[in-house]
Scaffold this motif. Structure first.
Motif, PDB file in Angstrom:
ATOM      1  N   TYR A  36      -1.055   4.449   8.664  1.00 14.61           N
ATOM      2  CA  TYR A  36      -0.992   5.579   7.802  1.00 14.61           C
ATOM      3  C   TYR A  36      -1.330   5.294   6.448  1.00 14.61           C
ATOM      4  CZ  TYR A  36       1.137   8.832  11.261  1.00 14.61           C
ATOM      5  OH  TYR A  36       1.283   9.462  12.340  1.00 14.61           O
ATOM      6  N   HIS A  37      -1.921   3.967   6.077  1.00 15.73           N
ATOM      7  CA  HIS A  37      -2.043   3.337   4.773  1.00 15.73           C
ATOM      8  C   HIS A  37      -2.946   4.347   3.995  1.00 15.73           C
ATOM      9  CE1 HIS A  37      -2.383   0.391   1.682  1.00 15.73           C
ATOM     10  NE2 HIS A  37      -3.920   0.526   1.830  1.00 15.73           N
ATOM     11  N   SER A  38      -3.997   4.665   4.547  1.00 13.32           N
ATOM     12  CA  SER A  38      -5.077   5.276   3.710  1.00 13.32           C
ATOM     13  C   SER A  38      -4.576   6.747   3.607  1.00 13.32           C
ATOM     14  CB  SER A  38      -6.527   5.170   4.367  1.00 13.32           C
ATOM     15  OG  SER A  38      -6.256   5.895   5.666  1.00 13.32           O
ATOM     16  N   ARG A  39      -3.954   7.379   4.218  1.00 10.43           N
ATOM     17  CA  ARG A  39      -3.438   8.655   3.827  1.00 10.43           C
ATOM     18  C   ARG A  39      -2.292   9.327   3.363  1.00 10.43           C
ATOM     19  NH1 ARG A  39      -3.663  10.223  10.077  1.00 10.43           N
ATOM     20  NH2 ARG A  39      -2.962  12.352   9.307  1.00 10.43           N
ATOM     21  N   LEU A  40      -1.226   7.952   3.174  1.00  5.42           N
ATOM     22  CA  LEU A  40      -0.003   8.428   2.554  1.00  5.42           C
ATOM     23  C   LEU A  40       0.521   7.489   1.336  1.00  5.42           C
ATOM     24  CD1 LEU A  40       2.014   9.235   6.006  1.00  5.42           C
ATOM     25  CD2 LEU A  40       0.938  10.982   4.226  1.00  5.42           C
ATOM     26  N   LEU A  41      -0.543   7.226   0.736  1.00  2.55           N
ATOM     27  CA  LEU A  41       0.011   5.970  -0.421  1.00  2.55           C
ATOM     28  C   LEU A  41       0.974   6.590  -1.435  1.00  2.55           C
ATOM     29  CD1 LEU A  41      -3.684   4.764  -1.251  1.00  2.55           C
ATOM     30  CD2 LEU A  41      -1.776   3.673   0.320  1.00  2.55           C
ATOM     31  N   ARG A  42       1.025   7.923  -1.611  1.00  2.00           N
ATOM     32  CA  ARG A  42       2.096   8.575  -2.427  1.00  2.00           C
ATOM     33  C   ARG A  42       3.057   9.116  -1.812  1.00  2.00           C
ATOM     34  NH1 ARG A  42       0.214   7.672  -7.644  1.00  2.00           N
ATOM     35  NH2 ARG A  42      -2.010   7.134  -7.853  1.00  2.00           N
ATOM     36  N   HIS A  43       3.353   9.131  -0.739  1.00  2.00           N
ATOM     37  CA  HIS A  43       4.214   9.871   0.293  1.00  2.00           C
ATOM     38  C   HIS A  43       5.817   8.960  -0.002  1.00  2.00           C
ATOM     39  CE1 HIS A  43       5.825  12.642   2.918  1.00  2.00           C
ATOM     40  NE2 HIS A  43       5.978  12.008   3.799  1.00  2.00           N
ATOM     41  N   ARG A  44       6.574   9.727  -0.366  1.00  2.00           N
ATOM     42  CA  ARG A  44       7.982   9.047  -0.742  1.00  2.00           C
ATOM     43  C   ARG A  44       8.613   8.154   0.486  1.00  2.00           C
ATOM     44  NH1 ARG A  44      12.429  12.523  -3.523  1.00  2.00           N
ATOM     45  NH2 ARG A  44      13.413  10.292  -3.666  1.00  2.00           N
ATOM     46  N   PRO A  45       8.639   8.848   1.671  1.00  2.00           N
ATOM     47  CA  PRO A  45       9.123   8.289   3.090  1.00  2.00           C
ATOM     48  C   PRO A  45       8.189   6.869   3.153  1.00  2.00           C
ATOM     49  CG  PRO A  45       9.284  10.457   3.404  1.00  2.00           C
ATOM     50  CD  PRO A  45       8.533  10.232   2.105  1.00  2.00           C
ATOM     51  N   TYR A  46       6.749   6.870   3.118  1.00  2.00           N
ATOM     52  CA  TYR A  46       6.020   6.082   3.110  1.00  2.00           C
ATOM     53  C   TYR A  46       6.198   4.937   2.273  1.00  2.00           C
ATOM     54  CZ  TYR A  46       1.861   3.282   3.945  1.00  2.00           C
ATOM     55  OH  TYR A  46       0.830   2.465   3.903  1.00  2.00           O
ATOM     56  N   LEU A  47       6.495   5.017   1.112  1.00  2.00           N
ATOM     57  CA  LEU A  47       6.822   4.047   0.045  1.00  2.00           C
ATOM     58  C   LEU A  47       8.328   3.408   0.451  1.00  2.00           C
ATOM     59  CD1 LEU A  47       5.951   5.814  -3.255  1.00  2.00           C
ATOM     60  CD2 LEU A  47       4.600   4.272  -2.029  1.00  2.00           C
ATOM     61  N   ALA A  48       9.122   4.128   1.110  1.00  2.00           N
ATOM     62  CA  ALA A  48      10.388   3.658   1.267  1.00  2.00           C
ATOM     63  C   ALA A  48      10.201   2.559   2.712  1.00  2.00           C
ATOM     64  CB  ALA A  48      11.433   4.700   1.733  1.00  2.00           C
ATOM     65  N   LEU A  49       9.291   2.883   3.524  1.00  2.00           N
ATOM     66  CA  LEU A  49       9.098   2.120   4.599  1.00  2.00           C
ATOM     67  C   LEU A  49       8.435   0.723   4.088  1.00  2.00           C
ATOM     68  CD1 LEU A  49       7.483   4.517   7.342  1.00  2.00           C
ATOM     69  CD2 LEU A  49       9.583   3.432   7.334  1.00  2.00           C
ATOM     70  N   GLN A  50       7.548   0.979   3.090  1.00  2.00           N
ATOM     71  CA  GLN A  50       7.060  -0.381   2.287  1.00  2.00           C
ATOM     72  C   GLN A  50       8.141  -1.194   2.063  1.00  2.00           C
ATOM     73  OE1 GLN A  50       4.064   0.941  -0.201  1.00  2.00           O
ATOM     74  NE2 GLN A  50       2.395   0.414   1.216  1.00  2.00           N
ATOM     75  N   GLN A  51       9.239  -0.553   1.197  1.00  2.00           N
ATOM     76  CA  GLN A  51      10.080  -1.627   0.830  1.00  2.00           C
ATOM     77  C   GLN A  51      10.987  -2.130   2.078  1.00  2.00           C
ATOM     78  OE1 GLN A  51      12.814   1.075  -1.585  1.00  2.00           O
ATOM     79  NE2 GLN A  51      11.355   0.984  -3.288  1.00  2.00           N
ATOM     80  N   VAL A  52      11.074  -1.701   3.279  1.00  2.00           N
ATOM     81  CA  VAL A  52      11.843  -2.126   4.234  1.00  2.00           C
ATOM     82  C   VAL A  52      10.993  -3.399   4.759  1.00  2.00           C
ATOM     83  CG1 VAL A  52      12.616  -1.697   6.743  1.00  2.00           C
ATOM     84  CG2 VAL A  52      12.897  -0.102   4.995  1.00  2.00           C
ATOM     85  N   GLU A  53       9.576  -2.901   4.708  1.00  2.00           N
ATOM     86  CA  GLU A  53       8.606  -4.092   5.203  1.00  2.00           C
ATOM     87  C   GLU A  53       8.877  -5.250   4.433  1.00  2.00           C
ATOM     88  OE1 GLU A  53       3.849  -4.998   6.374  1.00  2.00           O
ATOM     89  OE2 GLU A  53       4.669  -3.662   4.787  1.00  2.00           O
ATOM     90  N   GLN A  54       8.884  -5.143   3.161  1.00  2.00           N
ATOM     91  CA  GLN A  54       8.883  -6.123   2.199  1.00  2.00           C
ATOM     92  C   GLN A  54      10.152  -6.985   2.331  1.00  2.00           C
ATOM     93  OE1 GLN A  54       8.764  -4.755  -1.882  1.00  2.00           O
ATOM     94  NE2 GLN A  54       6.569  -3.903  -1.680  1.00  2.00           N
ATOM     95  N   CYS A  55      11.270  -6.512   2.809  1.00  2.00           N
ATOM     96  CA  CYS A  55      12.740  -7.189   2.673  1.00  2.00           C
ATOM     97  C   CYS A  55      12.437  -7.913   4.103  1.00  2.00           C
ATOM     98  CB  CYS A  55      13.630  -6.476   2.907  1.00  2.00           C
ATOM     99  SG  CYS A  55      14.243  -5.394   1.536  1.00  2.00           S
ATOM    100  N   LEU A  56      11.698  -7.315   5.209  1.00  2.00           N
ATOM    101  CA  LEU A  56      11.478  -8.238   6.506  1.00  2.00           C
ATOM    102  C   LEU A  56      10.606  -9.401   6.286  1.00  2.00           C
ATOM    103  CD1 LEU A  56      11.150  -5.551   9.255  1.00  2.00           C
ATOM    104  CD2 LEU A  56      13.024  -7.368   9.042  1.00  2.00           C
ATOM    105  N   LYS A  57       9.534  -9.375   5.315  1.00  2.00           N
ATOM    106  CA  LYS A  57       8.656 -10.298   5.070  1.00  2.00           C
ATOM    107  C   LYS A  57       9.292 -11.466   4.431  1.00  2.00           C
ATOM    108  CE  LYS A  57       4.030  -8.039   5.060  1.00  2.00           C
ATOM    109  NZ  LYS A  57       2.973  -7.688   3.915  1.00  2.00           N
TER     110      LYS A  57
END
Length: 263
Positions: A36-57
């Protein structure tokens, strides 16, 4: 006796951190974000998912499991300690390094749980608004599983108990021979003071928020109301015909996830 306790708790913490559940959820999360990277760059749940991934990384990049395995190798086995009156113990620099990583790992996992809870609430909220139904359905299930894996396997609790043994061992070793490696930082005797929250009470608060959200919304009934039996049979027949034609054409179509109800 303290060395055997330290070895055992390092083994338990390493196994729980490197378990298949946490790694599998991380792979699914990366796949969802990639899709969903190219379609939901400004979607709030998608941005929250990115924060979860950053913590895991960050948790994987700090290589806490590797440090724990190295510390276990430096701890003499039980037979060797019984055979000699004296035995080697891990040095102060090694204990300080592992203790600092455990503190950082606890902070990261606490942040990860908080991000999972916030992202889950956002996903359910947007799902009830009939917005990006497919993404938010997958995200809510993924986040609840990830949160549950960490809590069920007691990853954070295991690390906090490990730090208590590490601090005691570090205190004893430093009294024998002062060899400070990390300067300008005082290792706290109680990890709760460093984290700023009580681990068990914080987990209960997050669980209560997620359960209340699930019970109060009933979003599955709102989005998918009960259909008459005749309409249901027609829908099943159309679905089977569509799947058969897709297999024959050897093509997989990407669903248009716009969140609009289809008649």
């Amino acid at each position: 006796r303290l060395l055997s306790v330290l070895r055992r708790r390092c083994d338990v913490a390493g196994k729980r951190l490197s378990g298949p559940g946490l790694a599998a959820e991380g792979r699914v999360l990366r796949a969802v974000l990639y899709a969903y990277h190219s379609r939901l760059l400004r979607h709030r749940p998608y941005l929250a998912l990115q924060q979860v991934e950053q913590c895991l990384k960050r948790l994987w990049k700090m290589n806490l499991v590797g440090s724990l395995e190295t510390l276990v190798e430096l701890i003499p086995k039980k037979n060797a300690s019984e055979a000699h009156a004296e035995c080697l113990v891990p040095s102060q620099p090694m204990l300080e390094t592992v203790a600092l990583k455990v503190l950082g790992g606890c902070k990261l996992i606490l942040r990860l749980l908080d991000c999972c809870c916030k992202a889950f609430l956002l996903s359910v909220k947007h799902l009830c608004s009939k917005e990006f139904i497919l993404l938010n359905t997958v995200a809510s299930g993924l986040l609840s599983r990830l949160w549950f894996v960490i809590q069920y396997r007691c990853v954070l609790q295991t690390l906090t108990s490990l730090y208590g043994v590490l601090w005691t061992m570090l205190h004893l070793v430093s009294e024998t021979q002062q060899m400070p490696y990390i300067k300008g930082f005082t290792f706290p005797s109680d990890i709760s003071d460093f984290l700023g929250v009580n681990v068990s009470s914080e987990a209960k608060k997050q669980k209560a928020k997620m359960l209340i959200t699930k019970k109060s919304t009933s979003w599955m009934k709102k989005l998918f109301p009960a259909m008459p039996e005749a309409v249901s049979k027609v829908g099943k027949k159309r679905k089977s015909e569509t799947c058969t034609s897709a297999v024959k054409n050897h093509s997989i179509l990407c669903p248009v996830d716009i969140g609009e109800t289809v008649a």
